[in-house]
Scaffold this motif. Sequence first.
Motif, PDB file in Angstrom:
ATOM      1  N   PHE A 105       0.878  -0.858  -0.205  1.00 15.19           N
ATOM      2  CA  PHE A 105       0.005  -0.481  -0.720  1.00 15.19           C
ATOM      3  C   PHE A 105       1.061   1.463  -0.159  1.00 15.19           C
ATOM      4  N   ALA A 106       1.658   1.596   1.060  1.00 12.05           N
ATOM      5  CA  ALA A 106       2.504   2.748   0.955  1.00 12.05           C
ATOM      6  C   ALA A 106       3.382   2.837  -0.102  1.00 12.05           C
ATOM      7  N   LEU A 107       3.728   1.633  -0.951  1.00 11.40           N
ATOM      8  CA  LEU A 107       4.870   1.966  -2.221  1.00 11.40           C
ATOM      9  C   LEU A 107       4.067   2.411  -3.754  1.00 11.40           C
ATOM     10  N   HIS A 108       2.566   1.773  -3.053  1.00 13.12           N
ATOM     11  CA  HIS A 108       1.891   2.691  -4.660  1.00 13.12           C
ATOM     12  C   HIS A 108       1.987   4.131  -4.315  1.00 13.12           C
ATOM     13  N   GLY A 109       2.118   4.931  -2.776  1.00  8.97           N
ATOM     14  CA  GLY A 109       1.754   5.977  -3.385  1.00  8.97           C
ATOM     15  C   GLY A 109       2.891   6.311  -3.619  1.00  8.97           C
ATOM     16  N   VAL A 110       4.690   5.764  -3.550  1.00 10.16           N
ATOM     17  CA  VAL A 110       5.918   6.510  -3.952  1.00 10.16           C
ATOM     18  C   VAL A 110       6.395   6.056  -5.131  1.00 10.16           C
ATOM     19  N   VAL A 111       6.135   4.790  -5.820  1.00  9.09           N
ATOM     20  CA  VAL A 111       6.172   4.788  -6.757  1.00  9.09           C
ATOM     21  C   VAL A 111       5.526   4.581  -8.338  1.00  9.09           C
ATOM     22  N   TRP A 133      -0.681  -2.382  -8.338  1.00  6.16           N
ATOM     23  CA  TRP A 133      -1.775  -4.114  -8.065  1.00  6.16           C
ATOM     24  C   TRP A 133      -1.884  -3.903 -10.176  1.00  6.16           C
ATOM     25  N   SER A 134      -1.557  -2.908 -10.729  1.00 12.62           N
ATOM     26  CA  SER A 134      -1.838  -3.372 -11.853  1.00 12.62           C
ATOM     27  C   SER A 134      -0.666  -3.951 -12.666  1.00 12.62           C
ATOM     28  N   TRP A 135       0.036  -4.600 -12.423  1.00 15.62           N
ATOM     29  CA  TRP A 135       1.435  -5.584 -12.633  1.00 15.62           C
ATOM     30  C   TRP A 135       1.187  -6.951 -11.735  1.00 15.62           C
ATOM     31  N   CYS A 136       0.654  -6.938 -10.330  1.00 12.57           N
ATOM     32  CA  CYS A 136       0.726  -7.660  -8.878  1.00 12.57           C
ATOM     33  C   CYS A 136      -0.607  -8.412  -8.937  1.00 12.57           C
ATOM     34  N   ASN A 137      -1.993  -8.002  -9.662  1.00 16.70           N
ATOM     35  CA  ASN A 137      -2.558  -8.318  -8.891  1.00 16.70           C
ATOM     36  C   ASN A 137      -3.450  -9.999  -9.805  1.00 16.70           C
ATOM     37  N   CYS A 174     -12.763  -3.385  -5.334  1.00 18.62           N
ATOM     38  CA  CYS A 174     -12.308  -2.186  -4.556  1.00 18.62           C
ATOM     39  C   CYS A 174     -11.242  -1.764  -4.823  1.00 18.62           C
ATOM     40  N   PHE A 175      -9.799  -2.941  -4.545  1.00 18.71           N
ATOM     41  CA  PHE A 175      -8.368  -2.148  -4.042  1.00 18.71           C
ATOM     42  C   PHE A 175      -7.889  -1.791  -5.323  1.00 18.71           C
ATOM     43  N   THR A 176      -8.276  -2.731  -6.493  1.00 17.06           N
ATOM     44  CA  THR A 176      -7.876  -1.741  -7.828  1.00 17.06           C
ATOM     45  C   THR A 176      -8.599  -0.505  -7.879  1.00 17.06           C
ATOM     46  N   LEU A 177      -9.356   0.251  -7.548  1.00 15.43           N
ATOM     47  CA  LEU A 177      -9.591   1.827  -7.498  1.00 15.43           C
ATOM     48  C   LEU A 177      -9.014   2.145  -6.298  1.00 15.43           C
ATOM     49  N   LEU A 178      -9.057   1.888  -5.415  1.00 14.22           N
ATOM     50  CA  LEU A 178      -7.999   1.955  -3.625  1.00 14.22           C
ATOM     51  C   LEU A 178      -6.537   2.020  -4.931  1.00 14.22           C
ATOM     52  N   PHE A 179      -5.617   1.217  -4.668  1.00 16.38           N
ATOM     53  CA  PHE A 179      -4.569   1.386  -5.240  1.00 16.38           C
ATOM     54  C   PHE A 179      -4.276   2.675  -6.101  1.00 16.38           C
ATOM     55  N   GLY A 180      -5.571   2.044  -7.052  1.00 19.46           N
ATOM     56  CA  GLY A 180      -5.163   3.022  -8.798  1.00 19.46           C
ATOM     57  C   GLY A 180      -4.908   4.589  -7.911  1.00 19.46           C
ATOM     58  N   TYR A 181      -5.649   4.745  -6.728  1.00 16.54           N
ATOM     59  CA  TYR A 181      -6.239   6.411  -6.415  1.00 16.54           C
ATOM     60  C   TYR A 181      -5.069   6.730  -5.786  1.00 16.54           C
ATOM     61  N   VAL A 182      -4.510   6.192  -4.822  1.00 19.78           N
ATOM     62  CA  VAL A 182      -3.451   5.700  -3.699  1.00 19.78           C
ATOM     63  C   VAL A 182      -2.289   6.884  -5.131  1.00 19.78           C
ATOM     64  N   SER A 183      -2.317   5.650  -6.215  1.00 15.90           N
ATOM     65  CA  SER A 183      -1.154   5.779  -6.989  1.00 15.90           C
ATOM     66  C   SER A 183      -0.586   7.286  -7.814  1.00 15.90           C
ATOM     67  N   LEU A 184      -2.137   7.651  -7.486  1.00 15.46           N
ATOM     68  CA  LEU A 184      -1.709   8.821  -8.055  1.00 15.46           C
ATOM     69  C   LEU A 184      -0.637   9.893  -7.015  1.00 15.46           C
ATOM     70  N   LEU A 185      -0.827   9.238  -6.480  1.00 11.49           N
ATOM     71  CA  LEU A 185       0.285  10.238  -5.404  1.00 11.49           C
ATOM     72  C   LEU A 185       1.750  10.340  -6.014  1.00 11.49           C
TER      73      LEU A 185
END
Length: 499
Positions: free
Chosen positions: A154-160, A164-168, A250-261
């Motif tokens: 989860f934390a890495l999505h906001g950094v890199v 999730w689009s690669w490892c779901n 829901c996690f595709t949405l959540l991680f997708g939004y967090v990755s915008l950071l």
Amino acid sequence: MANRPIRQLAAHAFRPTLEVKLTRRMNQTCRRVLRCLSVSLAAFLATTGNVLAHASEQTFVLLLPTNVYNSVGLGIVVLTIAMLVVLPRRLSGSFLTTINLSRWRQREHLQTLTSCGAFVLLIYLLYVGVTGERDPLTNMLPVFIWTVWWIAIFALHGVVGNLWSWCNPWIGPYRILRRFTGLRPALLYPDRLASWPAVPVYMAFVVFVLADAAPDDPDRLATFVAAYWICNFVGMVLFGGTRWLSNCECFTLLFGYVSLLAPMQVERSGRRLGAPGWALCSRPALTVSQSVFVLCALAASSFDGLNETFWWLAAIGVNPLEFPGRSAVFFQTVAGILASALLLMVLFALSVLLTLKFAGQESDGPSMQMAFNRLALSLLPIAFGYHLAHFFPTFLVNIQYFLVALSDPLATGADYLGLGSHFVTTGFFNTLATVRIIWLVQCAFIVAGHALAVLVCHDILRQLFASAERALLAHVPLAILMVLYTSFSLWLLAAPRGA
């Protein structure tokens, strides 16, 4: 000079007068905004007592003068807002400047391969969960799900970016099935549903995490994860993979939004690099269902911290020193989850409504729905910062359990990582120096998230309102909401826990 048009001459003659008037109006606006912020800060400080307890792990209470940290953290957020008022418009929005790095071509085969690898890993984890040790701290399934996936990934999505689009674990198996069977969607996904299905699904996940009797139990968790994977795969077969994942998972949405950071974003034109959060401002408005989903995620994250405090336990009539178990407070916890989501949506909607009132209703101004959907994105940094702060102490302990489980996944006495007789330590909670470092890191996460939310919100308001003066006035209600939310988040870190 004689050949210049009369309109140009008139504009040139009156330009100094217009600039003086505009400068005077902007100064008045700045004073009004700063006065509102000062009043809100003074009100908060006047009602803040000397909080001398900081809870780190369950009922482990650390005595620290946290009122000092709370005041400093809150002051930084207020200072960030004040800087947006004082700094020139061009300078305050410069952090959103991006640069092109290189062209990027989506490699579908590589994505399919990594997804299949994630699916194989999931099958192995489910096998370990069912056949391995019953202790949640030595079985790899719960340690991986709650520590590696829910905290670290989860934390890495906001950094890199969007990992999730690669490892779901759905995309790869679905593409292989479609490739060899010629599978086509059997049903048409109704457009009117939008992303609404993801909201109750995510809330059900939160209920499982916070209200279920034993979400860490390997057998119970394996059943939950397997059922969730099967339900989503069936949905993809019926309605199409992309359509289902982007609306119902829901996690595709959540991680997708967090990755915008993340500073780096992959777009069709290539990779772009900018300051953290720049993609939140350039993204089109969310739909109502997506905005509600973001608010529910933020509310659930906050209630996760509130759920364990002495204050909440006293509110539901539970002695924090004699906790009866999760089953005894199941309905109270579910009611708290739903109430927190509803309360945040009401407060945010009122803030947006006051934002439009402060800016003044004009024919070219945004509608309530447009402002609500655009500004909901500005809350994502808050949710991300609090998530990191809340789980940071847990991560420091549980990542050690994960390494031990990884070294001996089937509890056969193996030592693949060569750890030897490794003992998990919590010694860093026993000294004042290390506790202060942990607390400062947690505060830094929260304050950085709220400061970034203020910057993102300011830039979105500048896009919604053509006038810089109206954008500043519109920021006042949301700035007050963010200041209050900062104080609440810092209080959650300082509140003693009893469950």
